[in-house]
Structures are given as C-alpha cells and as structure tokens.
Design an enzyme around this catalytic site. Structure first.
Site, mmCIF file in Angstrom:
data_model
loop_
_atom_site.group_PDB
_atom_site.id
_atom_site.type_symbol
_atom_site.label_atom_id
_atom_site.label_comp_id
_atom_site.label_asym_id
_atom_site.label_seq_id
_atom_site.Cartn_x
_atom_site.Cartn_y
_atom_site.Cartn_z
ATOM 1 N N TYR A 6 0.998 -1.410 -0.073
ATOM 2 C CA TYR A 6 -0.014 0.091 0.021
ATOM 3 C C TYR A 6 0.869 1.513 -0.141
ATOM 4 O O TYR A 6 0.450 2.233 0.466
ATOM 5 C CB TYR A 6 -0.948 0.022 1.159
ATOM 6 C CG TYR A 6 -1.814 -1.252 1.390
ATOM 7 C CD1 TYR A 6 -2.660 -1.640 0.493
ATOM 8 C CD2 TYR A 6 -1.588 -1.925 2.626
ATOM 9 C CE1 TYR A 6 -3.390 -2.889 0.699
ATOM 10 C CE2 TYR A 6 -2.258 -3.153 2.633
ATOM 11 C CZ TYR A 6 -3.346 -3.554 1.796
ATOM 12 O OH TYR A 6 -3.978 -4.633 1.977
ATOM 13 N N TYR A 133 -14.170 -4.748 3.979
ATOM 14 C CA TYR A 133 -12.887 -5.363 3.297
ATOM 15 C C TYR A 133 -12.679 -6.674 3.631
ATOM 16 O O TYR A 133 -12.999 -7.044 4.746
ATOM 17 C CB TYR A 133 -11.674 -4.312 4.219
ATOM 18 C CG TYR A 133 -10.247 -5.088 3.656
ATOM 19 C CD1 TYR A 133 -9.641 -4.590 2.577
ATOM 20 C CD2 TYR A 133 -9.847 -6.197 4.270
ATOM 21 C CE1 TYR A 133 -8.456 -5.116 2.226
ATOM 22 C CE2 TYR A 133 -8.500 -6.725 4.092
ATOM 23 C CZ TYR A 133 -7.784 -6.262 2.978
ATOM 24 O OH TYR A 133 -6.702 -6.777 2.261
ATOM 25 N N ASP A 223 -17.109 -13.200 7.941
ATOM 26 C CA ASP A 223 -15.306 -13.158 7.580
ATOM 27 C C ASP A 223 -14.989 -12.726 8.964
ATOM 28 O O ASP A 223 -15.005 -11.493 9.289
ATOM 29 C CB ASP A 223 -15.281 -12.189 6.741
ATOM 30 C CG ASP A 223 -13.828 -11.992 6.235
ATOM 31 O OD1 ASP A 223 -12.941 -12.525 7.299
ATOM 32 O OD2 ASP A 223 -13.242 -11.081 5.255
ATOM 33 N N LYS A 250 -5.512 -14.476 10.345
ATOM 34 C CA LYS A 250 -4.678 -13.485 11.112
ATOM 35 C C LYS A 250 -4.492 -14.216 12.453
ATOM 36 O O LYS A 250 -3.450 -14.976 12.679
ATOM 37 C CB LYS A 250 -5.470 -12.162 11.430
ATOM 38 C CG LYS A 250 -5.626 -11.415 10.235
ATOM 39 C CD LYS A 250 -6.130 -10.077 10.439
ATOM 40 C CE LYS A 250 -5.667 -9.162 9.218
ATOM 41 N NZ LYS A 250 -6.573 -8.908 8.275
HETATM 42 C C1 LIG Z 1 -6.969 -9.131 6.770
HETATM 43 C C2 LIG Z 1 -8.437 -9.267 6.503
HETATM 44 C C3 LIG Z 1 -8.417 -10.325 5.361
HETATM 45 C C4 LIG Z 1 -7.286 -10.698 4.505
HETATM 46 O O1 LIG Z 1 -6.394 -11.621 4.922
HETATM 47 P P1 LIG Z 1 -5.000 -11.683 4.387
HETATM 48 O O2 LIG Z 1 -4.392 -12.773 5.085
HETATM 49 O O3 LIG Z 1 -4.299 -10.426 4.181
HETATM 50 O O4 LIG Z 1 -5.166 -12.290 3.057
HETATM 51 C C5 LIG Z 1 -9.848 -10.636 4.905
HETATM 52 N N1 LIG Z 1 -10.661 -10.170 5.533
HETATM 53 C C6 LIG Z 1 -10.512 -9.545 6.660
HETATM 54 C C7 LIG Z 1 -11.730 -8.916 7.590
HETATM 55 C C8 LIG Z 1 -9.381 -9.133 7.072
HETATM 56 O O5 LIG Z 1 -9.301 -8.302 8.187
#
Ligand SMILES: *Cc1c(COP(=O)(O)O)cnc(C)c1O
Length: 399
Positions: A6, A133, A223, A250
């Site tokens: 970024y 996101y 998500d 994460k």
């Molecule tokens: C960080 C994130 C992703 C993407 O995960 P990566 O391991 O960076 O590909 C997807 N969804 C949410 C809500 C996130 O915070």
C-alpha cells in the site's frame, strides 16, 4: 527493490527495521516499541511465545510441510478436531488455506457451488456491506468496498454480481426483498469492519440478517479473519449469531505464519458430500494445512483457553474505555472502542500525518491509515503498557 504494501515506493519514508521481538515489543537497532498493531492484528500471544516456539520447533524436527493432496498428518487432524470443539454450532468442516483473502475466496466459491450442486444456477449474486474489506484478491476486492481499492472499479466498473448496503436494517430488508432469490450469500465482517475504518455496528443487524437468510435460503458468511479470537470482546461473533460459513485467519496462527481456514456447517458440507465427482470443491492451495501452521494454531487455541484470554480481553476493554472516556478534540470526529480495538477517527486526513513518528519516539509502533489512528494490541500486554499506548494516542492531540 522490495514492493512494500500500500505504498508509493518512491516517496515512502524508510520502514523501521526490526531485529528482534519479544512479548509486545519490537526491537530496532536503537529503539524498543510496543506493537500496538499486533502485526496486522494477528500476534495476540506475544512475540517469542515459548509455547508457540516449542510447538513449531518440534514440528520442524519432524517435517515442515507435506501436501494435503492424497496425504494427511497429525497436526491437521488435531487442529480440525480442536476447531470443531472451539467453534460454535455445527461449524465442523474446515478447508485450510494460506491467507485470509484465499479463505474468503473459498467461502464465496463454496456458497456459489452450494447452489450449483443443488441445480439452482440463478443464485449468482452476493450481498455485502458498504466499507467492507475482505482481502486483496480479485473477488474479495469486488465484495470489498474500501476507498483504497477502487482501482478495480476503474478497470471493470461495478460488478453486477455484488450488491453493497449500509449496516441498516431497512436497507437489509430492501436488499432481500429485491435480490433474495438471486443471492447465494451475504458476507459480512461481523460487528467490526476493520480495514474499512474500524466501523462498529450493532448485533441486532446480524440477528435480522440471520432471520432473512433463513427466510430466503441465503448462506450467511462471517469473515472473522480480523474479528475472530476475541477482538470484538466475544470469542467469535459467531457465538452470538451463527453463520453458515466462517473465515478465520490472522490470529489463527498467533501471527507466526500465514494461514487461514474456511469452516462450513453441515448444511453446506452436505451439498458437496455425495457420489457425484462434479460436486467436489475444486480448490487446493499448495501450502494448505501446512504442518507448522497447524501446530502453532493448535498451541494457540490451547493458550487461548487455558490462560483464559477472554478475561484478558475484558480487562483490556475496561482500561481502554476508562482511558478514552470523554476524550475529545476539535480535530476528532469520533472515538470508538470495542473489545481489543480502539479507533480515533479524525475529521481531516492530514491530522494523522506524523503520528507514526510521534509514536515511535515514545516507544510505540502504530500504523494509522486514511483518517484513523487505532490500536489492536496483543492480549498479553500489561496494564502499564496499554495505558502508554492509549496516552500516546491522546497526547498526539494535546501537543
Ligand atoms: C486481513 C483481512 C483479510 C485478508 O487476509 P490476508 O491474510 O491479508 O489475505 C480478509 N478479511 C478481513 C476481515 C481482514 O481483516
């Protein structure tokens, strides 16, 4: 030259070079700083965590990786069983992948194929949220709505397969009324929208979403790549409202190695599990279920439960609320606190400029973006360290 994320590489300032890390601290040659970002929200157990180090070293000494195609291994079996117990309801069927973005891609693919397998080929649309996101790969950019990622829109225009709505029940009801029979899924970052600006909304929206998804036979996808493992003050938001598919990433691997899981419930799984080979899920990342990642994830869940991390997060939230109570400034639009997340939204983007250096000088690593100064601290942080992070954020406005 390295591509940093970024960034306009030509004008970016030099990144901090980390040479060591322990607990909540990152060490550069000449500074020691609390990581208030937890390595992009993933390092919840602290750096150089003895138990995590031990589990990964033990596994390295056996084998670091084998493919999951035609082969299985103890770490993936144990992790799968652990997740089955750890996750609510019948979210019992994990598909492993190497990153959160891919976990979301897999969830979206599952939802589409769920209906294809049932012969409902018209259900090609996805409902998503404004400011969402979900990752940086192409389909996740389409369901996402972050201002930073609009180049997809420039290139392709708005996808006719994705509808975005605000987190308002009226808009939700309208969308189901209008598109209910065309939707295969509704994907959300539940309660807390992270990269879209640490936006927080009420559980009643998700409760209504669950009802509508049931009524219109649409799959609900959470998500929880960012929200999972306690970040909202709940273990998972899925403990409050049960989705059909949950994406984890994460903190799943405690910030040690990139890994993720897309976990489906029985209803979703059953649409794939039959005698027809064309009903199989055609996906298979090379490094899926990497044994090192699985080992770390297993130990992470054990630590989370045995060391009662939910209590730690409650305490963190209390201190954060206390520190931020009544805090305001003419430059500030809003201060938001939820679980292990604090966000100060400023009115003007230029009012965050220089905060990173300001924090660095005070021994805190921060990564403000757009209009947001925020913290998502590692849960092993002490009270004094947490207050230091909070005060650094406040002092920026009181200079
Ligand atoms: C960080 C994130 C992703 C993407 O995960 P990566 O391991 O960076 O590909 C997807 N969804 C949410 C809500 C996130 O915070």
């Amino acid at each position: 030259m390295i591509w940093y994320p970024y960034e306009q590489l030509k004008t970016m300032k030099d990144p901090y070079k980390v040479v060591d890390a322990k607990g909540v601290y990152l060490y550069t040659e000449d500074n020691k700083m609390i990581d208030s970002v937890s390595s992009w929200w993933s390092n919840i157990y602290g750096y150089k965590n003895e138990r995590l180090n031990e589990s990964i070293i033990n596994q390295v000494n056996k084998f670091s990786h084998v493919m999951l195609g035609g082969i299985t291994h103890e770490p993936v079996e144990t992790l799968s069983n652990k997740l089955k117990e750890f996750l609510p309801g019948d979210l019992d069927y994990p598909f492993f992948s190497d990153s959160g973005s891919v976990a979301v891609e897999v969830a979206l693919k599952m939802a589409l194929q769920f209906y294809m397998n049932k012969g409902e080929e018209d259900r090609t649309m996805i409902l998503a949220l404004n400011h969402a996101y979900h990752g940086d790969t192409f389909k996740t950019m389409e369901v996402g709505d972050d201002e930073d990622y609009h180049f997809v829109l420039k290139a392709y225009g708005k996808s006719k397969y994705v509808v975005h709505i605000p987190t308002e029940i009226d808009a939700l009801e309208d969308a189901f009324d209008k598109y209910g029979d065309k939707l295969n899924s509704f994907i959300v970052e539940p309660l807390l929208q992270g990269a879209g600006g640490m936006r927080m909304y009420d559980i009643s929206f998700l409760e209504r979403a669950r009802e509508l998804c049931d009524e219109y036979n649409v799959l609900l996808i959470f998500d929880e790549v960012a929200t999972g493992f306690g970040r909202t003050g709940n273990r998972f938001v899925a403990d409050l409202v049960l989705p059909d598919i949950i994406c984890l990433g994460k903190a799943l691997t405690g910030g040690y190695i990139g890994h993720a899981a897309t976990v489906a419930n029985k209803k979703v799984f059953d649409a794939f599990y039959d005698d027809d080979p064309t009903h199989a899920l055609m996906h298979g990342p090379t490094f899926m279920a990497n044994p090192l990642a699985c080992s770390v994830a297993i130990s992470g869940i054990e630590i989370f439960e045995e060391e009662n991390f939910m209590e730690k997060i409650k305490r963190i939230e209390e201190i954060q609320r206390e520190e931020m109570a009544g805090f305001t400034h003419p430059k500030i639009e809003e201060v938001r606190v939820m679980g292990g997340c604090v966000c100060i939204e400023v009115k003007d983007e230029k009012d965050i400029r220089g905060f990173q250096e300001f924090a660095y000088k005070r021994g805190v690593f921060a990564r403000p973006f757009i209009k947001y100064i925020y913290s998502m601290v590692p849960y092993v942080i002490s009270e004094d360290e947490l207050r230091k992070v909070m005060r650094t954020m406040k002092e920026w406005f009181e200079r």
